[in-house]
Design an enzyme around this catalytic site. Sequence first.
Site, PDB file in Angstrom:
ATOM      1  N   GLU A 143      12.409   5.572   3.883  1.00 52.09           N
ATOM      2  CA  GLU A 143      13.404   4.480   3.516  1.00 52.09           C
ATOM      3  C   GLU A 143      14.980   4.417   3.817  1.00 52.09           C
ATOM      4  OE1 GLU A 143      13.039   1.492  -0.131  1.00 52.09           O
ATOM      5  OE2 GLU A 143      12.782   3.208  -1.192  1.00 52.09           O
ATOM      6  N   SER A 197       9.991  -1.037  -0.899  1.00 54.57           N
ATOM      7  CA  SER A 197       9.390  -0.800   0.672  1.00 54.57           C
ATOM      8  C   SER A 197       8.407  -1.535   1.223  1.00 54.57           C
ATOM      9  CB  SER A 197      10.302  -0.108   1.609  1.00 54.57           C
ATOM     10  OG  SER A 197      11.766  -0.256   1.340  1.00 54.57           O
ATOM     11  N   SER A 245      18.510  -9.924   5.348  1.00 55.48           N
ATOM     12  CA  SER A 245      17.883  -9.440   4.535  1.00 55.48           C
ATOM     13  C   SER A 245      17.337 -10.766   2.816  1.00 55.48           C
ATOM     14  CB  SER A 245      18.254  -8.301   3.502  1.00 55.48           C
ATOM     15  OG  SER A 245      18.247  -7.014   4.602  1.00 55.48           O
TER      16      SER A 245
END
Length: 335
Positions: free
Chosen positions: A15, A167, A307
Site C-alpha cells: 500500500e 486496499s 479519494s
Amino acid sequence: MKTKVALITGGYTGEAEVSYKSSQFVYSQLDKNKYEVYLIDITVEGWFYQDDENVKHVIDKEDFSLNFNGTSVRFDVAFIILHGSPGEDGRLQGYFDMIGLPYTSCSALTSSLTMNKGYTKAILSDISELHLAKSVLLFESHRKDGVKLVEEKLTLPYFVKPNAGGSSIGMTKVKEAAGLREALDKAFDAENTGKQVLVEEFVNGREFSQGIFRNPQGELVVLPATEVKTTREFFDFEAKYSPGLTEEITPADLNEEQQTRAVRLIKEIYIRLNCKGMVRVDFFLEHDTDKFYFIEINTIPGQTAQSFIPQQVRASGMSETAFYSELIEAALKGW
C-alpha cells in the site's frame, strides 16, 4: 512561529504506493503560511527526509528529530498518511506515544484493533440497527481445514479477504465452491497481513463510504456519503485505483431517513471504537431490507484528489486546506 508538521508517508507493505500519492496531495493542500511541513518517508530500509536537492537526511529514532542545515528539527505534530503497516496498524502510534509526539490518527490500540476486521466486528456486534454479514475468522492453524470450516457455517457466495489487509489486496469473491481453496490461499499469503483470513457471506446491496472526524472544538462531524458503483465483480484494488472502472457519486442519493440513520450509526461506530482524527466507514444498504451492513473501518483513508474523503470534504463545502488544518489543530488539542 509556524507549527512544524511531520507528514508521514511510505510504509512496509504494497500500500506504500498509495501512501505516496495521498501524502503528495495532502502536502499540496496544507497551509504553508501556518505549517512548516516535512515529508518523512518511513520504509523498511530506513526513515528519512529528502530535501529539495534530493539529499536524504536520516530521522533520529531516539526522539524522531531531524538534523538538517546544521540544526535539529523537533516536530510539533505528526500527520500520518501511511496506509498499511506501520502507520495504520498502531505500531507508529505506539512509538509516538512513547516519545510524546501528538499525531492526527487513532490511538495505537484502536489502530491495531481496527486493522483486524474480525475483532472489529466483535466490538460492534451489539449496536442497535447495525448489521454484520455472517462470517468465519480463520487463523494459520485452520489453513488445512479452512474449506470445511467455511462450508459448514456459510452459504455461497463468499467474500474472502486478509483479516488485516487494506486496499482490497488479496480479496476474492467466491461464487462456486471449487474456487474457495485458491481464494483462501491468496488471502493467507497476502504480504504483511498476519496470515489470518476473514470469510463473509455476500450482502446484496448498494455500497457506500462515509467519512467522519472530530474538529478542534471536539465535535463529531460526519461528511456526506459516497455511493460506489463498479463494473468489476466487487470494489477491488483495480476498481479503486484504475480510472473508468468505478462510478463514485458524492453526495450519495440517500433519502432523509437513510442519511439520518447512517450519521447516527457512523457516530456510534466512531465512539465505540474510541477513534480519533478522521476515519472512513464502508457499508452496504441491503436491497430487499434497507438494513445497514457494516463492511469495515479505515483509520487512515486515502487522500488523493480523487479519494472518497477529499470528495466528501468538497461536497460538504469545506476546502481540503481547511479540513487538514482542522485535523492538525484537533490533534494538537488532544482530540
